[in-house]
Design an enzyme around this catalytic site. Structure first.
Site, mmCIF file in Angstrom:
data_model
loop_
_atom_site.group_PDB
_atom_site.id
_atom_site.type_symbol
_atom_site.label_atom_id
_atom_site.label_comp_id
_atom_site.label_asym_id
_atom_site.label_seq_id
_atom_site.Cartn_x
_atom_site.Cartn_y
_atom_site.Cartn_z
ATOM 1 N N CYS A 176 39.178 39.498 35.546
ATOM 2 C CA CYS A 176 40.071 39.573 34.383
ATOM 3 C C CYS A 176 40.786 40.928 34.377
ATOM 4 C CB CYS A 176 39.281 39.388 33.088
ATOM 5 S SG CYS A 176 40.349 39.347 31.612
ATOM 6 N N CYS A 231 35.836 37.884 26.384
ATOM 7 C CA CYS A 231 37.151 37.872 27.032
ATOM 8 C C CYS A 231 38.214 37.360 26.053
ATOM 9 C CB CYS A 231 37.111 36.977 28.271
ATOM 10 S SG CYS A 231 38.694 36.889 29.140
HETATM 11 CO CO CO Z 1 39.085 38.974 29.856
#
Ligand code: CO
Length: 201
Positions: free
Chosen positions: A42, A101
């Site tokens: 990410c 996230c």
């Molecule tokens: Co993330």
């Protein structure tokens, strides 16, 4: 230095730390790039790929995007995968998601506009595929956390079906694909135990 002088200052200190005990450090890196790992993670600033696996420059080939998504139509990601496998010949591809996230959380929220919604829609699909399991969890935090796992598992599945990956396996190239999750609360990685090293039967 007119703009962001503190970043250049930090850069000089960083370079100096590397050459202090090893003056040829950067010269050696110039000569060859041979990482054994591709990291797909990410873009979140709290999940710095090299740092959390303690790897130096040259050791990790990295692709990051919002929510660590792998999509066959994303030429950026697929080109990175192709280069890593066919040119660098990495032996391992690691898809690493993380708890808390924002990209995963957005997949539970209302539709947005523009490119971000197009991107998040890939994660929404994973949410919909696993709607039964997610709705059985006790609260939103548990659902958010579980979708972080499920999203990684889905990206491992997508990767293992890419023609680039299937071709590598068909010619006998050693290539393992792994799904990991990183916990912001303790800084530790967990293996989701979905590693694959051959085409799905
Ligand atoms: Co993330």
């Amino acid at each position: 230095m007119r703009f962001l002088p503190h970043l250049f200052e930090k850069n000089r200190a960083w370079a100096a730390r590397h050459t202090e005990h090893d003056p040829a450090f950067f010269e050696r890196l110039c000569a060859i790039q041979r990482p054994d790992y591709l990291w797909i993670g990410c873009a979140d600033s709290r999940v710095p790929a090299n740092a959390i696996v303690g790897m130096a420059p040259g050791e990790l080939f990295v692709h990051r995007n919002v929510g660590n998504v792998v999509h066959a139509d994303d030429q950026n990601c697929v080109a990175v995968v192709q280069y890593a496998i066919e040119v660098l010949r990495v032996s391992h591809v690691i898809v690493c998601g993380h708890y808390r996230c924002g990209g995963i959380q957005a997949a539970f929220g209302p539709s947005m506009t523009g490119p971000i919604e197009a991107w998040i829609s890939h994660i929404r699909k994973v949410r919909v595929q696993h709607a039964d399991e997610l709705s059985g969890l006790p609260d939103d935090d548990a659902r958010w956390k579980r979708l972080c796992d499920l999203n990684v598992i889905e990206q491992v599945r997508v990767l293992s079906g890419l023609p680039i990956v299937l071709d590598a396996w068909a010619r006998g190239q050693q290539l393992d694909i792994h799904g990991w999750i990183y916990d912001l609360h303790d800084g530790l990685l967990r293996d989701l135990e979905v590693s694959v090293n051959a085409p799905p039967k």
